[in-house]
Design a protein around this motif. Structure first.
Motif, PDB file in Angstrom:
ATOM      1  N   PHE A 173       0.807  -1.227   0.000  1.00 58.00           N
ATOM      2  CA  PHE A 173       0.000   0.000   0.000  1.00 58.00           C
ATOM      3  C   PHE A 173       0.840   1.277   0.000  1.00 58.00           C
ATOM      4  O   PHE A 173       0.321   2.352  -0.301  1.00 58.00           O
ATOM      5  CB  PHE A 173      -0.917   0.022   1.227  1.00 58.00           C
ATOM      6  N   ILE A 174       2.112   1.181   0.375  1.00 57.82           N
ATOM      7  CA  ILE A 174       2.921   2.389   0.591  1.00 57.82           C
ATOM      8  C   ILE A 174       3.073   3.214  -0.689  1.00 57.82           C
ATOM      9  O   ILE A 174       2.914   4.447  -0.662  1.00 57.82           O
ATOM     10  CB  ILE A 174       4.288   2.025   1.194  1.00 57.82           C
ATOM     11  N   ILE A 175       3.379   2.575  -1.815  1.00 59.75           N
ATOM     12  CA  ILE A 175       3.594   3.337  -3.051  1.00 59.75           C
ATOM     13  C   ILE A 175       2.314   4.036  -3.511  1.00 59.75           C
ATOM     14  O   ILE A 175       2.334   5.262  -3.755  1.00 59.75           O
ATOM     15  CB  ILE A 175       4.181   2.449  -4.166  1.00 59.75           C
ATOM     16  N   PRO A 176       1.166   3.341  -3.632  1.00 60.13           N
ATOM     17  CA  PRO A 176      -0.047   4.072  -4.049  1.00 60.13           C
ATOM     18  C   PRO A 176      -0.454   5.172  -3.077  1.00 60.13           C
ATOM     19  O   PRO A 176      -0.901   6.242  -3.498  1.00 60.13           O
ATOM     20  CB  PRO A 176      -1.121   2.976  -4.143  1.00 60.13           C
ATOM     21  N   ILE A 177      -0.290   4.941  -1.769  1.00 61.17           N
ATOM     22  CA  ILE A 177      -0.613   5.993  -0.793  1.00 61.17           C
ATOM     23  C   ILE A 177       0.371   7.155  -0.923  1.00 61.17           C
ATOM     24  O   ILE A 177      -0.013   8.328  -0.887  1.00 61.17           O
ATOM     25  CB  ILE A 177      -0.603   5.435   0.645  1.00 61.17           C
ATOM     26  N   GLY A 178       1.651   6.834  -1.085  1.00 59.86           N
ATOM     27  CA  GLY A 178       2.669   7.871  -1.207  1.00 59.86           C
ATOM     28  C   GLY A 178       2.472   8.743  -2.426  1.00 59.86           C
ATOM     29  O   GLY A 178       2.781   9.943  -2.407  1.00 59.86           O
ATOM     30  N   LEU A 179       1.935   8.174  -3.489  1.00 57.45           N
ATOM     31  CA  LEU A 179       1.707   8.931  -4.720  1.00 57.45           C
ATOM     32  C   LEU A 179       0.433   9.765  -4.667  1.00 57.45           C
ATOM     33  O   LEU A 179       0.335  10.795  -5.342  1.00 57.45           O
ATOM     34  CB  LEU A 179       1.655   7.974  -5.911  1.00 57.45           C
ATOM     35  N   THR A 180      -0.551   9.324  -3.896  1.00 61.10           N
ATOM     36  CA  THR A 180      -1.851  10.011  -3.884  1.00 61.10           C
ATOM     37  C   THR A 180      -2.118  10.805  -2.609  1.00 61.10           C
ATOM     38  O   THR A 180      -2.704  11.892  -2.659  1.00 61.10           O
ATOM     39  CB  THR A 180      -2.987   8.990  -4.059  1.00 61.10           C
ATOM     40  N   CYS A 181      -1.687  10.279  -1.445  1.00 64.86           N
ATOM     41  CA  CYS A 181      -1.976  10.940  -0.168  1.00 64.86           C
ATOM     42  C   CYS A 181      -0.850  10.666   0.829  1.00 64.86           C
ATOM     43  O   CYS A 181      -1.032   9.924   1.801  1.00 64.86           O
ATOM     44  CB  CYS A 181      -3.316  10.445   0.376  1.00 64.86           C
ATOM     45  N   PRO A 182       0.332  11.246   0.609  1.00 65.13           N
ATOM     46  CA  PRO A 182       1.500  10.929   1.442  1.00 65.13           C
ATOM     47  C   PRO A 182       1.349  11.314   2.906  1.00 65.13           C
ATOM     48  O   PRO A 182       2.107  10.815   3.749  1.00 65.13           O
ATOM     49  CB  PRO A 182       2.626  11.736   0.776  1.00 65.13           C
ATOM     50  N   ASP A 183       0.382  12.187   3.243  1.00 63.99           N
ATOM     51  CA  ASP A 183       0.185  12.576   4.641  1.00 63.99           C
ATOM     52  C   ASP A 183      -0.202  11.398   5.525  1.00 63.99           C
ATOM     53  O   ASP A 183      -0.027  11.443   6.741  1.00 63.99           O
ATOM     54  CB  ASP A 183      -0.910  13.643   4.744  1.00 63.99           C
ATOM     55  N   ILE A 184      -0.745  10.348   4.928  1.00 64.41           N
ATOM     56  CA  ILE A 184      -1.174   9.178   5.699  1.00 64.41           C
ATOM     57  C   ILE A 184       0.019   8.355   6.164  1.00 64.41           C
ATOM     58  O   ILE A 184      -0.056   7.656   7.179  1.00 64.41           O
ATOM     59  CB  ILE A 184      -2.143   8.317   4.849  1.00 64.41           C
ATOM     60  N   LEU A 185       1.129   8.435   5.456  1.00 64.34           N
ATOM     61  CA  LEU A 185       2.297   7.608   5.762  1.00 64.34           C
ATOM     62  C   LEU A 185       3.038   8.112   6.998  1.00 64.34           C
ATOM     63  O   LEU A 185       2.950   9.274   7.362  1.00 64.34           O
ATOM     64  CB  LEU A 185       3.247   7.591   4.568  1.00 64.34           C
ATOM     65  N   GLY A 186       3.793   7.215   7.624  1.00 68.28           N
ATOM     66  CA  GLY A 186       4.666   7.582   8.733  1.00 68.28           C
ATOM     67  C   GLY A 186       3.922   7.903  10.013  1.00 68.28           C
ATOM     68  O   GLY A 186       2.747   7.584  10.187  1.00 68.28           O
ATOM     69  N   CYS A 187       4.631   8.556  10.936  1.00 65.06           N
ATOM     70  CA  CYS A 187       4.063   8.882  12.256  1.00 65.06           C
ATOM     71  C   CYS A 187       2.892   9.850  12.140  1.00 65.06           C
ATOM     72  O   CYS A 187       1.868   9.670  12.797  1.00 65.06           O
ATOM     73  CB  CYS A 187       5.135   9.488  13.153  1.00 65.06           C
ATOM     74  N   GLY A 188       3.062  10.913  11.357  1.00 64.90           N
ATOM     75  CA  GLY A 188       1.970  11.847  11.143  1.00 64.90           C
ATOM     76  C   GLY A 188       2.086  13.178  11.853  1.00 64.90           C
ATOM     77  O   GLY A 188       1.169  13.994  11.774  1.00 64.90           O
ATOM     78  N   ASN A 189       3.191  13.437  12.544  1.00 64.22           N
ATOM     79  CA  ASN A 189       3.301  14.703  13.278  1.00 64.22           C
ATOM     80  C   ASN A 189       3.324  15.917  12.342  1.00 64.22           C
ATOM     81  O   ASN A 189       2.846  16.991  12.701  1.00 64.22           O
ATOM     82  CB  ASN A 189       4.541  14.709  14.180  1.00 64.22           C
TER      83      ASN A 189
END
Length: 454
Positions: free
Chosen positions: A300-316
């Protein structure tokens, strides 16, 4: 009697000195850890933006290969030492309850440090605070062994020293990762020990302050989240307890009504979050084998990173954006649902990573959705949105972790604003009660219970 008092004074002095040493070492490790995670959060969206613009199939294949290599590495590390899996806080609670043992603290630090950097750095929606708590507890346990107190359930005097150093190290970890020494101390008392003693207080303060001082020397004294307190008629929104005249003011009545409704809202969301944590773990155990489960989030990381990167990682970074910018409610709902689902996908694998920051991010998103709705209903001005984001983070934390005091203090230190204590307590208390009514257990206790019953 004099001998007993003298012995207790010496114990306090010794524990204070040991707490300082543990705090310094914890601070050094966590400062490096936080720096690497922050750098990953900074450069990850830049890389995905480059990947999107490059439109190069080779780069896509290379990225997939790297992500799968990371998943394979995490799997191998957990096979070597199963204690690096998950948040780390349930394991610490298990040790303090004499239901678990820490085998090799230095190996645990090294392996969890590297594997969690890979997991969170690659984009998995996991927190860093639980990891830091475990790092600090490992330092405390290492010093226990150096001082001959490695048998944590031996004599009473040794039990006090061993458990308090372990607890203080855990609090130092929380204090260091968030620049929040007071929250670290309260966490030791409210969540880990669930009791108070002068000795525990002294060693926790010493460890939390010294670890925080080390981190502040690297990152500065600025709070993690910087906000501006909204005002009403050029006066602080909450400066003191409300007087009778203030309560007669309809705006104030509206405000406190909103606090209660917000507490109910985030309490329900928090109860859903807690139940979903154990459900995600159960689903992975039932339907997905250990050999492939760490590869699933990577898909899921690549499609999320391309469309909505704010969801990835810790989120601070996303929380900073919420506090500074206006988001459409439709986008906020998409971000909330996306962050929630991806957090469950990642946490269900039991990869090294916690839930502290993801739940704070979800609380912030929930608070922003709540604020946008009430602004549209003309309940209050849009300038108050940042306030309700902050309050929702505390309420969400209280509903999930069931530590309302720690949550309130933590949010005050994270924002550097101590003017909303009354509102924080109201929202946290209501959220706590609502999650209880829904039968939600404290998240870390539920995770510990599940681990012991496997």
């Amino acid at each position: 009697m004099k001998k007993i008092l003298l012995k207790r004074r010496r114990l306090k002095l010794r524990l204070t000195f040991e707490g300082i040493i543990i705090g310094i070492f914890s601070g050094i490790i966590i400062a490096v850890f936080r720096f690497l995670i922050d750098e990953a959060d900074l450069y990850r969206p830049i890389y995905f933006e480059f990947l999107k613009s490059a439109q190069n199939i080779f780069l896509y294949l290379l990225t997939i290969a790297i992500l799968f290599l990371i998943a394979w590495t995490i799997k191998k590390f957990i096979q070597i030492d199963g204690q690096i899996a998950g948040s780390g806080v349930p394991q610490i609670k298990g040790i303090l309850l004499n239901k678990m043992k820490m085998k090799n603290p230095l190996r645990l630090i090294a392996m969890k440090f590297f594997s969690s950097i890979l997991a969170i750095g690659s984009g998995m929606s996991l927190g860093r605070a639980g990891l830091s708590v475990q790092f600090g507890a490992c330092i405390g346990n290492f010093f226990n062994k150096l001082l001959g107190r490695h048998q944590i359930h031996k004599a009473k005097s040794e039990t006090i020293g061993a458990k308090y150093l372990l607890t203080a190290g855990a609090g130092a970890g929380l204090a260091a990762i968030f620049n929040a020494p007071l929250a670290g101390v309260i966490f030791c008392v409210e969540e880990l020990q669930k009791k108070f003693s002068p000795e525990l207080l002294m060693v926790s303060i010493a460890a939390a302050v010294s670890s925080s001082a080390v981190v502040k020397s690297v990152f500065g004294i600025r709070p993690v989240f910087e906000t501006i307190t909204p005002t009403l008629k050029n006066t602080p929104l909450i400066s003191t307890s409300p007087t009778f005249e203030m309560l007669m003011n309809m705006s104030t009545l509206k405000f406190f009504s909103c606090l209660i409704i917000l507490g109910i809202f985030v309490g329900i969301l928090g109860a859903i979050f807690t139940k979903s944590l154990t459900l995600s773990l159960d689903l992975y155990d039932k339907f997905v084998g250990n050999k492939i489960k760490f590869f699933i989030p990577m898909i899921f990381i690549i499609p999320i990173g391309l469309t909505c990167p704010d969801i990835l990682g810790c989120g601070n970074i996303l929380v900073d954006d919420l506090l500074k910018n206006n988001f459409e409610i439709s986008l906020l709902i998409i971000l909330y649902v996306g962050k929630f689902l991806f957090t469950m996908i990642c946490f269900g694998t039991n990869a090294p990573g916690g839930i502290f920051l993801p739940l704070l991010v979800l609380g912030a998103l929930g608070g922003n959705i709540f604020a946008n709705f009430f602004v549209a209903m003309n309940f209050f001005d849009a300038d108050w949105t940042a306030m309700f984001i902050i309050l929702a983070m505390a309420g969400y934390f209280s509903a999930v972790v069931k530590s309302p005091i720690t949550g309130s203090i933590l949010i005050m230190e994270l924002t550097g604003n101590f003017n909303h204590l009354l509102a924080l307590i109201i929202v946290s208390s209501v959220a706590f009660l609502i999650s209880d009514l829904f039968g939600s257990k404290p998240a870390y206790s539920a995770l510990l219970e599940r681990s012991l019953n496997k």
